[in-house]
Design an enzyme around this catalytic site. Structure first.
Site, PDB file in Angstrom:
ATOM      1  N   HIS A 196       0.825  -1.211   0.000  1.00 20.96           N
ATOM      2  CA  HIS A 196       0.000   0.000   0.000  1.00 20.96           C
ATOM      3  C   HIS A 196       0.857   1.257   0.000  1.00 20.96           C
ATOM      4  O   HIS A 196       2.051   1.238   0.296  1.00 20.96           O
ATOM      5  CB  HIS A 196      -0.957   0.001   1.198  1.00 20.96           C
ATOM      6  CG  HIS A 196      -0.296   0.078   2.546  1.00 20.96           C
ATOM      7  ND1 HIS A 196       0.049   1.273   3.149  1.00 20.96           N
ATOM      8  CD2 HIS A 196       0.072  -0.892   3.418  1.00 20.96           C
ATOM      9  CE1 HIS A 196       0.595   1.033   4.339  1.00 20.96           C
ATOM     10  NE2 HIS A 196       0.626  -0.265   4.526  1.00 20.96           N
ATOM     11  N   CYS A 215       2.623  -5.054   6.972  1.00 19.69           N
ATOM     12  CA  CYS A 215       2.361  -4.804   5.558  1.00 19.69           C
ATOM     13  C   CYS A 215       3.530  -4.042   4.925  1.00 19.69           C
ATOM     14  O   CYS A 215       4.396  -3.516   5.617  1.00 19.69           O
ATOM     15  CB  CYS A 215       1.061  -4.028   5.387  1.00 19.69           C
ATOM     16  SG  CYS A 215      -0.416  -5.021   5.676  1.00 19.69           S
TER      17      CYS A 215
END
Length: 229
Positions: A196, A215
Site C-alpha cells: 500500500h 504490511c
C-alpha cells in the site's frame, strides 16, 4: 599493505556498506566496524539459516511477478523475466516482521479505507476511547458492524475492543491522513499482508526501513498501480 586510507579502500568500504544495508559513505563508523568484525562462524550460521528460508520460497517464478526483498527494503517488478521497475519499500518492524510467502495479486483498491487491526485497536486506540469517544473524530475514524453498517461509537463498550468476539470494525476514512494512502494492492492471504501507499514519505529516506506492522509500504504506488492496471 599500506596504513593509508586511500581511494581504493574507500570504494571497498562503500561496497561493503551497500551490501550490508548501510549508508554507503565510506566512513568506518560504529555499525560498519561491528559488521566488519563479525566472525566467519557466525556468517556460516547466517548462510545455513538463509538456506532454510530459501526452501520457503517458490521453486520457480512466472515470467511476470513482483518480488519484495525484505532485508533489502526493495520491491522489484519483473516482466518477461526482466526487471522493469524497482523502488524502496518499508516493511515490518522487529516485533511485527513481514512474513515470507507468495500469493497471486488479485485486485487494486483506490482511495481505500484502513481497517484498524485488532491488536492496534486494543493496545493503542481503545484505552483512549474509554475516556473520550470523540477521539475517533480527531483520528478521522468511524465504526461499522460486520455487515458494513455505520455504528454510533457512543453505543460501543470499548472495554471489549480487541477481543475475539468484538462485533465491530474501526476504520479510518479515505483521505490524506489514511494510513494506506491513495491505493492498496491485494493478494488475499491468511496473514492479511498487502502492499500500500503511505502518507509518511519521509521514512523512505532512512537506510533501514522496518517501521510497519507487517504490511509493505511502497515508494511509488501510483506508478506501480498504472503499470499493473
Amino acid at each position: 599493505a599500506s596504513n593509508t586510507y586511500d581511494a581504493k579502500l574507500v570504494q571497498a568500504v562503500k561496497a561493503f556498506q551497500e551490501q550490508n544495508g548501510l549508508k554507503a559513505n565510506g566512513i568506518v563508523d560504529r555499525e560498519t566496524l561491528r559488521l566488519l568484525n563479525i566472525p566467519v562462524k557466525e556468517r556460516i550460521n547466517q548462510i545455513i539459516i538463509n538456506m532454510e528460508r530459501w526452501r520457503w520460497l517458490p521453486k520457480s517464478f512466472e515470467a511476470d511477478y513482483l518480488l519484495v526483498n525484505i532485508p533489502e527494503f526493495r520491491l522489484k517488478v519483473v516482466q518477461d523475466s526482466q526487471e522493469v521497475m524497482t523502488m524502496r519499500v518499508i516493511v515490518g518492524k522487529e516485533l511485527n516482521n513481514t512474513p515470507i510467502f507468495s500469493d497471486k495479486m488479485e485486485y487494486v483498491v483506490i482511495s481505500p479505507y484502513w481497517n484498524v487491526p485488532q491488536s492496534i485497536l486494543k493496545e493503542e486506540i481503545a484505552p483512549k476511547l474509554i475516556n473520550n469517544v470523540s477521539y475517533l473524530d480527531r483520528l478521522e475514524m468511524e465504526v461499522i458492524d460486520r455487515k458494513g453498517n455505520l455504528v454510533d461509537p457512543y453505543s460501543v463498550d470499548w472495554t471489549l475492543a480487541g477481543e475475539k468476539d468484538f462485533p465491530y470494525i474501526v476504520r479510518r476514512r479515505p483521505g490524506p491522513k489514511n494510513d494506506l494512502g491513495e491505493v492498496k494492492f491485494i493478494f488475499p492471504n491468511v496473514d492479511n499482508i498487502y502492499l500500500h501507499d503511505t502518507p509518511n514519505d519521509e521514512l523512505f529516506s532512512q537506510t533501514k526501513r522496518g517501521f510497519s506492522h507487517g504490511c509493505v509500504r511502497v515508494e511509488e504506488p501510483i506508478q506501480l498501480a498504472e503499470y499493473l492496471l
